[in-house]
Design an enzyme around this catalytic site. Structure first.
Site, PDB file in Angstrom:
ATOM      1  N   ASP A   1       1.044  -1.037  -0.081  1.00  0.00           N
ATOM      2  CA  ASP A   1       0.094   0.057   0.000  1.00  0.00           C
ATOM      3  C   ASP A   1       0.792   1.272   0.007  1.00  0.00           C
ATOM      4  O   ASP A   1       0.665   2.092  -0.599  1.00  0.00           O
ATOM      5  CB  ASP A   1      -0.698  -0.036   1.139  1.00  0.00           C
ATOM      6  CG  ASP A   1      -1.894  -1.279   1.349  1.00  0.00           C
ATOM      7  OD1 ASP A   1      -2.352  -1.633   0.102  1.00  0.00           O
ATOM      8  OD2 ASP A   1      -2.159  -1.620   2.430  1.00  0.00           O
TER       9      ASP A   1
ATOM     10  N   GLU B   1       1.822  -5.985  -5.448  1.00  0.00           N
ATOM     11  CA  GLU B   1       1.551  -5.078  -6.500  1.00  0.00           C
ATOM     12  C   GLU B   1       2.713  -4.129  -7.155  1.00  0.00           C
ATOM     13  O   GLU B   1       3.005  -4.245  -8.429  1.00  0.00           O
ATOM     14  CB  GLU B   1       0.396  -4.434  -6.149  1.00  0.00           C
ATOM     15  CG  GLU B   1      -0.314  -3.535  -7.258  1.00  0.00           C
ATOM     16  CD  GLU B   1      -1.361  -2.766  -7.004  1.00  0.00           C
ATOM     17  OE1 GLU B   1      -1.534  -1.680  -7.679  1.00  0.00           O
ATOM     18  OE2 GLU B   1      -2.372  -3.303  -6.401  1.00  0.00           O
TER      19      GLU B   1
END
Length: 355
Positions: free
Chosen positions: A21, A255
């Site tokens: 994140d 990610e």
């Protein structure tokens, strides 16, 4: 590079676990600031920024502790909540109080699944609560022109093409030995690790391992003779890119590193974040379907098997695809992505259209 008119961007990030994140949020903040924007990053745990940005914040970025210091801030021109984090109600109320409502975006997780193209750009009008009367839009990163694209700074591919891997390794006190391949490993704890080590040991390999539980485990192991281990410290995002550029094969996770491995143009293996409901399996398969759609059958089968076994979705010994065809596929895929508009450019276009 021409800069867009400067706007104030409020970027909210809640650190759930690991560094995905904050990694995506910080990379986006840096890209926006480099293009002349003013970014306020609201984050509930800024600790990882100590090594992601060891030289401090670039011009145009301020970092704020969330929620303790948000109470006085006036809402900016663009408000982005990353990965569905909930904005503070008091801040939403100030968004609604602006003479001109800010552009409110929910930056979602990256996926190659079909729903992304259907959902990208959809609006969610707010009919109640402190944001009543506002509209929030869903912004989905992705791998096609019908999505929000991928983070890619201007000049990234040129910088990669001019990168001197030998010099970078020498700065670490390392040198590639004759016949040795270089493999980077950034992974979540994985019971398939011994299987991977056995496969890598089939030829001389310099294994560059990122910090974390896997590195700690490897430092306790006696590795086979063909394997040479180098434990890396936490590094900045630019240094992490350099790691991917220097390696011949990259094992990445989550990610942010997943996207950076694709821009590196090197063969890579993705360890997807495991979800208790099993949603990670279809998500992995969706990307493999896209990534391998033009690949020869033999390479497609080998790549799919390797990735699924590393992600514990399939039994059997972990084998790597043939290096030569894997390199060609990585470059082919990058060439398909490169003409698409990058994520930051798309955000800037939306922002200035609504301002």
């Amino acid at each position: 590079m021409s800069l867009s008119p400067s706007l104030v961007w409020d970027l909210f990030c809640r650190v759930i676990d690991n560094f995905g994140d904050v990694g995506v949020s910080w990379r986006l903040a840096r890209d926006l600031a480099a293009r002349g924007q003013r970014v306020r990053l609201w984050i509930d745990d800024a600790t990882p920024l100590r090594w992601m940005a060891p030289r401090g914040w670039p011009p145009g970025i301020t970092v704020h502790d969330w929620p303790s210091s948000e109470t006085e801030a006036e809402a900016g021109d663009v408000v982005i909540e990353t990965f569905g984090c909930e904005l503070p109600p008091a801040f939403v109320a100030r968004m609604a109080a602006r003479a001109k409502a800010p552009l409110w975006l929910n930056l979602e997780y990256l996926s190659a699944e079909a729903y992304v193209e259907r959902s990208h750009g959809l609006s969610s009008p707010q009919f109640s609560g402190p944001g009543r009367g506002l509209g929030k839009r869903f912004f989905y990163p992705g791998f096609s022109p019908r999505t929000g694209g991928l983070l890619r700074e201007p000049g990234l591919l040129k910088a990669q093409s001019q990168f001197d891997a030998s010099a970078w390794l020498a700065a670490l006190g390392l040198q590639r030995r004759t016949g040795e391949r270089i493999v980077s490993l950034f992974a979540y704890p994985n019971p398939r690790l011994p299987d991977l080590l056995a496969t890598l040991a089939e030829q001389p390999t310099l294994l560059l391992v990122c910090p974390g539980a896997v590195q700690a485990e490897l430092l306790q192991r006696e590795l086979p003779a063909p394997l040479r281990l180098h434990a890396l410290p936490f590094v900045s995002q630019d240094e992490f890119d350099a790691l991917l550029w220097a390696a011949d094969l990259n094992f990445v996770r989550g990610e942010d590193s997943f996207v950076r491995a694709q821009w590196a143009g090197k063969p890579f293996v993705w360890q997807i974040y495991r979800q208790d409901d099993g949603a990670h399996g279809p998500k992995l398969n969706a990307f493999l379907d896209l990534y391998l759609q033009d690949a020869r059958a033999e390479l497609a089968a080998a790549t799919r098997s390797c990735w699924r076994r590393w992600n514990e979705l399939e039994a059997g010994h972990l084998r790597l695809p043939a290096a030569e065809t894997a390199i060609a596929q990585a470059l082919h895929w990058r060439a398909q992505l490169a003409p698409q508009q990058d994520l930051c450019s798309q955000l800037l276009g939306l922002a200035h259209k609504s301002s």
